[in-house]
Design a protein around this motif. Structure first.
Motif, PDB file in Angstrom:
ATOM      1  N   GLN A 112      15.555 -16.566-112.574  1.00 26.84           N
ATOM      2  CA  GLN A 112      14.321 -17.283-112.869  1.00 26.84           C
ATOM      3  C   GLN A 112      14.318 -18.647-112.188  1.00 26.84           C
ATOM      4  O   GLN A 112      15.375 -19.202-111.863  1.00 26.84           O
ATOM      5  N   PHE A 113      13.127 -19.207-111.994  1.00 27.26           N
ATOM      6  CA  PHE A 113      13.044 -20.528-111.374  1.00 27.26           C
ATOM      7  C   PHE A 113      11.737 -21.209-111.766  1.00 27.26           C
ATOM      8  O   PHE A 113      10.783 -20.574-112.213  1.00 27.26           O
ATOM      9  N   THR A 114      11.735 -22.521-111.578  1.00 29.80           N
ATOM     10  CA  THR A 114      10.540 -23.339-111.761  1.00 29.80           C
ATOM     11  C   THR A 114      10.430 -24.295-110.580  1.00 29.80           C
ATOM     12  O   THR A 114      11.390 -24.988-110.245  1.00 29.80           O
ATOM     13  N   THR A 115       9.283 -24.321-109.940  1.00 32.28           N
ATOM     14  CA  THR A 115       9.063 -25.236-108.826  1.00 32.28           C
ATOM     15  C   THR A 115       7.859 -26.123-109.109  1.00 32.28           C
ATOM     16  O   THR A 115       6.941 -25.734-109.843  1.00 32.28           O
ATOM     17  N   ILE A 116       7.865 -27.301-108.512  1.00 30.10           N
ATOM     18  CA  ILE A 116       6.781 -28.266-108.668  1.00 30.10           C
ATOM     19  C   ILE A 116       6.300 -28.682-107.278  1.00 30.10           C
ATOM     20  O   ILE A 116       7.112 -29.023-106.412  1.00 30.10           O
ATOM     21  N   ASN A 117       4.994 -28.632-107.092  1.00 29.19           N
ATOM     22  CA  ASN A 117       4.382 -29.077-105.843  1.00 29.19           C
ATOM     23  C   ASN A 117       3.362 -30.172-106.149  1.00 29.19           C
ATOM     24  O   ASN A 117       2.658 -30.113-107.164  1.00 29.19           O
ATOM     25  N   VAL A 118       3.275 -31.154-105.288  1.00 32.52           N
ATOM     26  CA  VAL A 118       2.312 -32.244-105.447  1.00 32.52           C
ATOM     27  C   VAL A 118       1.527 -32.390-104.139  1.00 32.52           C
ATOM     28  O   VAL A 118       2.128 -32.462-103.053  1.00 32.52           O
ATOM     29  N   MET A 119       0.189 -32.398-104.259  1.00 32.11           N
ATOM     30  CA  MET A 119      -0.689 -32.545-103.102  1.00 32.11           C
ATOM     31  C   MET A 119      -1.596 -33.756-103.303  1.00 32.11           C
ATOM     32  O   MET A 119      -2.129 -33.946-104.404  1.00 32.11           O
ATOM     33  N   ALA A 120      -1.777 -34.556-102.264  1.00 33.07           N
ATOM     34  CA  ALA A 120      -2.642 -35.733-102.345  1.00 33.07           C
ATOM     35  C   ALA A 120      -3.424 -35.866-101.049  1.00 33.07           C
ATOM     36  O   ALA A 120      -2.932 -35.514 -99.964  1.00 33.07           O
ATOM     37  N   SER A 121      -4.657 -36.394-101.159  1.00 27.89           N
ATOM     38  CA  SER A 121      -5.463 -36.641 -99.968  1.00 27.89           C
ATOM     39  C   SER A 121      -6.212 -37.955-100.126  1.00 27.89           C
ATOM     40  O   SER A 121      -6.604 -38.341-101.237  1.00 27.89           O
ATOM     41  N   TYR A 122      -6.394 -38.631 -99.009  1.00 27.22           N
ATOM     42  CA  TYR A 122      -7.121 -39.905 -99.002  1.00 27.22           C
ATOM     43  C   TYR A 122      -8.097 -39.893 -97.834  1.00 27.22           C
ATOM     44  O   TYR A 122      -7.724 -39.585 -96.690  1.00 27.22           O
ATOM     45  N   LYS A 123      -9.355 -40.223 -98.134  1.00 27.29           N
ATOM     46  CA  LYS A 123     -10.397 -40.236 -97.121  1.00 27.29           C
ATOM     47  C   LYS A 123     -10.385 -41.598 -96.424  1.00 27.29           C
ATOM     48  O   LYS A 123     -10.861 -42.603 -96.971  1.00 27.29           O
ATOM     49  N   ILE A 124      -9.834 -41.622 -95.214  1.00 22.10           N
ATOM     50  CA  ILE A 124      -9.754 -42.864 -94.443  1.00 22.10           C
ATOM     51  C   ILE A 124     -11.140 -43.286 -93.964  1.00 22.10           C
ATOM     52  O   ILE A 124     -11.551 -44.438 -94.102  1.00 22.10           O
ATOM     53  N   LEU A 125     -11.863 -42.337 -93.386  1.00 24.79           N
ATOM     54  CA  LEU A 125     -13.241 -42.513 -92.951  1.00 24.79           C
ATOM     55  C   LEU A 125     -14.056 -41.369 -93.522  1.00 24.79           C
ATOM     56  O   LEU A 125     -13.520 -40.443 -94.142  1.00 24.79           O
ATOM     57  N   GLU A 126     -15.352 -41.390 -93.308  1.00 22.94           N
ATOM     58  CA  GLU A 126     -16.203 -40.348 -93.861  1.00 22.94           C
ATOM     59  C   GLU A 126     -15.783 -38.953 -93.395  1.00 22.94           C
ATOM     60  O   GLU A 126     -15.858 -37.986 -94.138  1.00 22.94           O
ATOM     61  N   SER A 127     -15.290 -38.858 -92.164  1.00 23.88           N
ATOM     62  CA  SER A 127     -14.935 -37.550 -91.601  1.00 23.88           C
ATOM     63  C   SER A 127     -13.437 -37.361 -91.412  1.00 23.88           C
ATOM     64  O   SER A 127     -13.007 -36.334 -90.899  1.00 23.88           O
TER      65      SER A 127
END
Length: 660
Positions: free
Chosen positions: A607-622
């Protein structure tokens, strides 16, 4: 305060509606095969482009693993990603892309590590009760990867990224999607590249002479995927689309690092893995309520596998060293006729045909050929009994005829014919769907489905480790399910319980003769369990959810034979925080219980347990920057015993999006 909250919820609902409309416009509708819209949008069965972007999977296998009841595994001996759905593997729940089957003719699998997700608008997993228009071998259901089509005059999406581990930079990726949609036509092109030098092992891994450091030996790959699509819509209700798609790849196969003495350490590489094809979709409105749809394909799969003497991957002198080539061809298609609103009935009739040709040879040997012709005819009826109640029934006839099957005689470098057969099967199903109102639905279904044994099932010696079995019989299953779904705006949840009874189960039986194994019809089995998925959107800033799946698999005829690669328990939870419109984070926790890796139950992946973290930042509109951490705790875990997975990995990506 209450008025403020009401206004905030109303704004959130309007935003959700606008986002859903935008997502729906991007879905390539001709690529969908659905029975009911409610079934196909359940969180138990589908994910859309927005969710794919939020969880940022590398490939189709990781994306599918987000759904409850879907288990990702690895074929360690070939370094392929496998998917199981309620215990059924890809031979029993096949993969389709835009409604057309995608598989290797010889074994019925497809390496989902090679399919990238940048061009997908939706992933649907129909479990058990599946449209019969999919055709043969949908014993446990069907997986459909639906591509995107442009919804604006100009669309440009580009992305570039890299992965970093404790051992340094180990992977790169890049993609570009460009498209245009006009009044009567559209066009799109997608190019995606992935390059991995190695993946890193967790520090809790104990190095030894087979793996002397934390850079997983022979885990490199190169993957280029392309798609060109053009569509013409001469009038409302008509559409004609031509696509050219391909994958060009090479990969290594990391060696076995476990303790099973019956698994031979193999030094394998695939210097070539290619799949290329041309595809055509059409929809023609013959009359106001009569629609004709067709899908056609012609593609090829080629690979070269080299087996080397040792870990230097330079010489091929030992008797187990070889160079093997596959040169497979497929062609076929289907014609579907939809008749709407015939005395409260909607009728769908379809015919499908596909020709498979497998050509294989080792360097210096006479090629051998295996050819099959598979056909099917299906009829579905949707009876709208009243505003909230519908009954869906279907019947289909399937046929697979062996055209050629060569057995290679090494002593004389010649071929003789295996025994060939002609298998026939019927699919029958019925389901009742009740709309309870307020976005609540209830349905119950029962389906009889079958699967023909693949070429490899029947004829392969598995490099001297197995005994062929040309007399394998067709598997059949009775799939039953009850499902309840509540899709309110802020709180969405679904619950499903199922009991699947399989007869003539095709399963690996170890040590049939000395240390040789064989695929056999081992008798009767049952797969039973349940799934629940829940999602809560508190407001436009915070949401959380998760899913749990339980699966009990048992060979009733011979309980000592275990099903491999599938855990009994899977739990996934996530929390998503939108700090403001520019900054978003998602944390995901995935738990899986232990699973058998051999059918005699001797070896397990823990058995196992994993953790993932995702982040995003909008620098400009596109322009956005994405920062992801996979396996945050650097857990040492296995999907298959003896093949450790990647440790903590950091990913940084830049993405640019332009819509005009």
């Amino acid at each position: 305060m209450k008025q403020f909250l009401a206004i905030l919820l109303a704004i959130s609902a309007l935003q959700l509606t606008a986002q859903e409309d935008s997502i729906q416009r991007k879905i390539f509708k001709l690529g969908e095969i659905t029975i009911t819209e409610t079934q196909n949008t359940s969180p138990l069965q589908s994910i859309d482009q927005k969710e794919i972007e939020q969880f940022s999977p590398d490939n189709a296998a990781q994306a599918l693993n987000l759904l409850p009841g879907v288990t990702m595994s690895q074929s360690g001996g070939r370094n392929e990603a496998l998917i199981f759905v309620r215990g059924y593997d890809l031979r029993r729940i096949p993969v389709f892309v835009d409604g057309l089957p995608v598989y290797i003719p010889y074994d019925g699998y497809i390496d989902l590590n090679r399919i990238q997700v940048g061009q997908l608008s939706k992933i649907s997993v129909d479990k058990g009760f599946t449209s019969l228009l999919y055709g043969a071998n949908t014993l446990g259901g069907a997986i459909n990867l639906v591509s995107a089509k442009p919804s604006n005059n100009l669309e440009l999406n580009a992305e570039a990224g890299s992965k970093i581990s404790s051992e340094g930079v180990n992977a790169y990726s890049g993609s570009i999607n460009i498209g245009t949609r006009r009044k009567k036509w559209f066009a799109a092109g997608t190019f995606q590249l992935q390059q991995q030098e190695f993946y890193n092992l967790p520090r809790s891994f104990t190095t030894f002479y087979r793996e002397t450091d934390y850079k997983r030996d022979n885990s490199q790959f190169h993957n280029l995927q392309y798609s060109l699509k053009a569509g013409y819509t001469p009038r409302k209700g008509d559409e004609y689309v031509l696509s050219i798609k391909g994958i060009k790849a090479n990969k290594g196969v990391p060696i076995y690092l476990g303790n099973n003495p019956n698994i031979r350490v193999r030094y394998w590489r695939y210097p070539r893995w290619e799949k290329n094809g041309i595809y055509f979709h059409s929809k023609t409105k013959l009359q106001n309520q009569l629609i004709l749809k067709t899908r056609w394909f012609a593609d090829g799969y080629e690979n070269t596998l080299k087996s080397y003497d040792d870990s230097t991957y330079t010489s091929q002198t030992y008797n187990y060293a070889f160079t093997s080539t596959y040169d497979d061809k497929r062609m076929g298609g289907n014609i579907d006729l939809h008749l709407y609103s015939l005395a409260a009935h909607t009728l769908k009739a379809g015919m499908r045909i596909q020709y498979d040709h497998h050509k294989a040879f080792n360097k210096g040997e006479t090629p051998r050929h295996i050819k099959d012709l598979t056909t099917s005819a299906a009829l579905e009826d949707i009876w709208q009994i009243n505003d909230g109640l519908k009954l869906i029934s279907g019947i289909a006839f399937m046929s697979r005829k062996g055209l050629q099957a060569d057995d290679y005689i090494a002593q004389s470098d010649s071929v003789v014919s295996f025994a060939m057969g002609h298998d026939k099967a019927w699919h029958l199903q019925t389901g009742i769907f009740y709309n309870l109102g307020n976005k609540q639905t209830l349905h119950a279904s029962v389906a009889r489905k079958t699967r023909f044994a693949t070429m490899k099932d029947r004829y392969s010696y598995r490099i001297g480790r197995a005994i062929p079995n040309p007399k394998l019989k067709t598997e059949n299953a009775i799939n039953t399910e009850i499902n309840y779904s509540d899709q309110n705006t802020s709180l969405q949840w679904s619950l499903s319980v199922f009991y699947n009874f399989i007869d003539n189960t095709i399963q690996r039986v170890d040590e049939v003769q000395d240390d040789l194994w064989q695929l056999q019809n081992t008798g009767k089995s049952h797969f039973r369990g349940g799934e629940v998925a829940i999602g809560w959107k508190a407001n436009q800033f915070f949401s959380l959810g998760g899913s749990y799946a339980y699966l009990d698999q048992k060979n009733i005829t011979n309980p000592d034979i275990k099903f491999v690669d599938i855990p009994a328990h899977q739990l996934q939870t996530y929390a998503r925080l939108h700090w403001h419109e520019k900054f978003k984070t998602t944390a995901e926790v995935n738990y899986q219980s232990s699973r058998f890796s051999t059918s005699n139950g001797t070896y397990k992946a823990p058995q196992f347990t994993t953790i993932n973290v995702m982040a995003s930042y909008k620098i400009l509109e596109s322009l956005k920057i994405h920062l992801n951490v996979r396996n945050l705790t650097n857990e040492l875990f296995y999907l298959t015993e003896g093949y450790p997975e990647a440790g903590r990995t950091y990913e940084i990506k830049l993405s640019y999006q332009l819509n005009r």
